[in-house]
Design an enzyme around this catalytic site. Structure first.
Site, PDB file in Angstrom:
ATOM      1  N   LYS A 194       0.779  -1.480   0.034  1.00 13.36           N
ATOM      2  CA  LYS A 194       0.069   0.070  -0.056  1.00 13.36           C
ATOM      3  C   LYS A 194       0.899   1.075  -0.012  1.00 13.36           C
ATOM      4  CE  LYS A 194      -0.383   0.623   4.894  1.00 13.36           C
ATOM      5  NZ  LYS A 194      -1.183   0.590   6.290  1.00 13.36           N
ATOM      6  N   ALA A 226      -9.408   1.850  10.409  1.00 13.01           N
ATOM      7  CA  ALA A 226      -9.883   0.701   9.669  1.00 13.01           C
ATOM      8  C   ALA A 226      -9.880   0.803   8.077  1.00 13.01           C
ATOM      9  CB  ALA A 226     -11.393  -0.011  10.096  1.00 13.01           C
TER      10      ALA A 226
END
Length: 312
Positions: A194, A226
């Site tokens: 990521k 989250a």
């Protein structure tokens, strides 16, 4: 056999629920402590029973707000001034742990500062669980017993008896932790790569590995907003995963986390109870680490090794 008169367990305000479970497992009463709060927000700590010559265990996770850290510091200072034999901070969640290095110019190293504050206050030992970075243990000049949530999470995963299980890490930084789980369970490992546009915001994410027709379990140390873990779950589901669930040690779950988890492809997300969880999300499950901490306390009092606490 430990002498119940040789030690006492006390709790700060935020972690009393866990301290009560620990005391139940140790078959001892929770010590009496009064937190007096003034109208301007200041507070003071006083022990309502003698702790002279006792090993004092202070249970408190230091998640925000900073009052939780300040409570622990005052509890340590009061215990030192009350002639406790030794003062052990039991910190299931060690706050400020993400600030473990200078990742850009002119920033603080919060984890080191908190370690110094605890030492100056007078702590003799720290028991904690799943630090964000293992090297934080080196920030202390006192012994640190670093426990792992795998002691309760792995048995839970094994009892699920999932076929075609794959362990996944939501980012490259967590690959070591996920790889340890994968080796223990004898299943493949998948990574997510990521990039972030800014703190708590994921810009792009790619899967490294095969998740098609697999039951994926994402492993992490904490879940805050989250964003990462739900994006990973959605991408894996879109790539053909049979099911996606997540396991993390610390249930920070701030901001939009509950809505994100509820609306994501995650079947469930499993945490320990190192942090209290009050916002009810139907996909969230908590496993208690009280027995693990109680056993560690018992072994320390008996001057025995705690290495059998580690599954991996």
């Amino acid at each position: 056999m430990i002498d119940s008169n040789s030690f006492m367990v006390f709790s700060g305000t935020a972690t009393k629920y866990l301290a009560e479970k620990i005391c139940q497992s140790l078959n001892c009463p929770l010590g009496k402590l009064v937190m007096t709060r003034f109208s301007d927000g200041e507070f003071s700590v006083s022990y309502e029973q003698s702790i002279r010559g006792r090993d004092v265990f202070l249970v408190q996770s230091t998640f925000p707000t900073s009052d939780n850290l300040m409570e622990l510091l005052l509890m340590i200072d009061a215990a030192k001034r009350a002639s406790a034999k030794s003062i052990i901070a039991v910190m299931p969640y060690f706050g400020w742990a993400r600030q473990d290095r200078k990742d850009k110019p002119r920033v603080s190293i919060g984890a080191k500062l908190v370690a110094d504050l605890l030492s100056v206050a007078g702590v003799d030992r720290v028991i904690t669980m799943d630090l964000h970075a293992d090297q934080i243990q080196g920030f202390f000049n006192v012994p640190v017993d670093h426990l792992y949530a795998s002691g309760v999470i792995l048995p839970y995963l094994q009892q699920l008896k999932l076929d075609d299980m794959v362990i996944a890490s939501p980012d490259v930084g967590g690959s070591k932790r996920a790889n340890t789980y994968a080796k223990y369970l004898g299943v493949p490992l998948v990574l997510c790569n990521k990039t972030r546009s800014r703190a708590n915001v994921v810009a792009t994410m790619q899967i490294i590995g095969d998740v098609k027709d697999k039951n994926v379990v994402i492993i992490d140390d904490m879940v805050d907003t989250a964003g990462t873990i739900t994006k990973a779950a959605d991408i894996m589901k879109a790539a053909g995963a049979k099911s996606v669930r997540a396991c993390a040690s610390h249930c920070v779950m701030s901001g939009p986390a509950n809505e994100r988890v509820q609306e994501s492809a995650l079947e469930e997300i499993v945490f320990t109870d190192s942090i209290p969880y009050t916002h009810r999300c139907t996909k969230v499950k908590q496993l208690s680490v009280a027995d693990m901490f109680a056993k560690t306390i018992k072994l320390l009092l008996e001057n025995k090794s705690i290495s059998d606490q580690y599954l991996i």
